[in-house]
Design an enzyme around this catalytic site. Structure first.
Site, PDB file in Angstrom:
ATOM      1  N   SER A 126       0.872  -1.171   0.000  1.00  0.00           N
ATOM      2  CA  SER A 126       0.000   0.000   0.000  1.00  0.00           C
ATOM      3  C   SER A 126       0.904   1.215   0.000  1.00  0.00           C
ATOM      4  CB  SER A 126      -0.859  -0.001   1.266  1.00  0.00           C
ATOM      5  OG  SER A 126      -1.442   1.277   1.478  1.00  0.00           O
ATOM      6  N   TYR A 164      -2.212  -1.533  10.221  1.00  0.00           N
ATOM      7  CA  TYR A 164      -2.214  -1.630   8.760  1.00  0.00           C
ATOM      8  C   TYR A 164      -0.886  -1.140   8.182  1.00  0.00           C
ATOM      9  CZ  TYR A 164      -3.791  -0.966   3.933  1.00  0.00           C
ATOM     10  OH  TYR A 164      -3.915  -1.016   2.569  1.00  0.00           O
TER      11      TYR A 164
END
Length: 149
Positions: free
Chosen positions: A15, A28
């Site tokens: 990401s 995350y």
């Protein structure tokens, strides 16, 4: 792949938050950063076997995860993103396809952002709701910035 002795490709999807922290997303961001470092370590360890290891770091992509339909990728406006919109899944898939192909045989240990320039904005401290950051002319501010150093 090592036993087959024919090389290969490993492509991890991380990401943009592999590189840029996001408030309230410690788990995350840590997971994505960890996968990014694993990518680099494996690139070092597997290179001698002609196995490349890279990661693709998408930004905001029109998917269920971001609460958008794929078709919205070209129509949603995002003021805080230099391209002004979220990405489409095919834009991420195209990069993955390149990294899986023989044309990328000399690319390894890289993390490539597919984020419309979003990660460039992290240092800018932009206001996602506005477009004010777009009104700064690089040609007029750069000489002043250089002169002040």
């Amino acid at each position: 792949m090592i036993d087959a002795d024919q090389g290969g490709r490993i492509i991890n999807v991380t990401s943009v938050h592999e590189h840029v922290p996001r408030l309230g997303a410690a788990a995350y961001c840590s997971a994505k950063a960890g996968l990014g470092m694993l990518t680099k370590v494996l690139a070092l360890e597997l290179g001698e076997h002609a196995i490349t290891v890279n990661s693709v770091a998408p930004g905001e992509i029109a998917t269920e995860m971001t609460g958008m339909e794929e078709s919205e990728a070209y129509h949603q406006r995002r003021a805080g993103n230099p391209l002004g919109r979220p990405g489409h899944v095919n834009e991420v898939a195209s990069l993955i396809g390149f990294l899986a192909s023989p044309r990328s045989a000399y690319v390894t240990g890289a993390s490539l952002a597919v984020d419309g320039g979003l990660s460039l904005m992290a240092a800018h401290g932009h206001d996602e709701a506005g477009n004010g950051w777009r009104h700064v002319s690089p040609m007029t501010t750069l000489p002043r910035q250089l002169a002040s150093h």
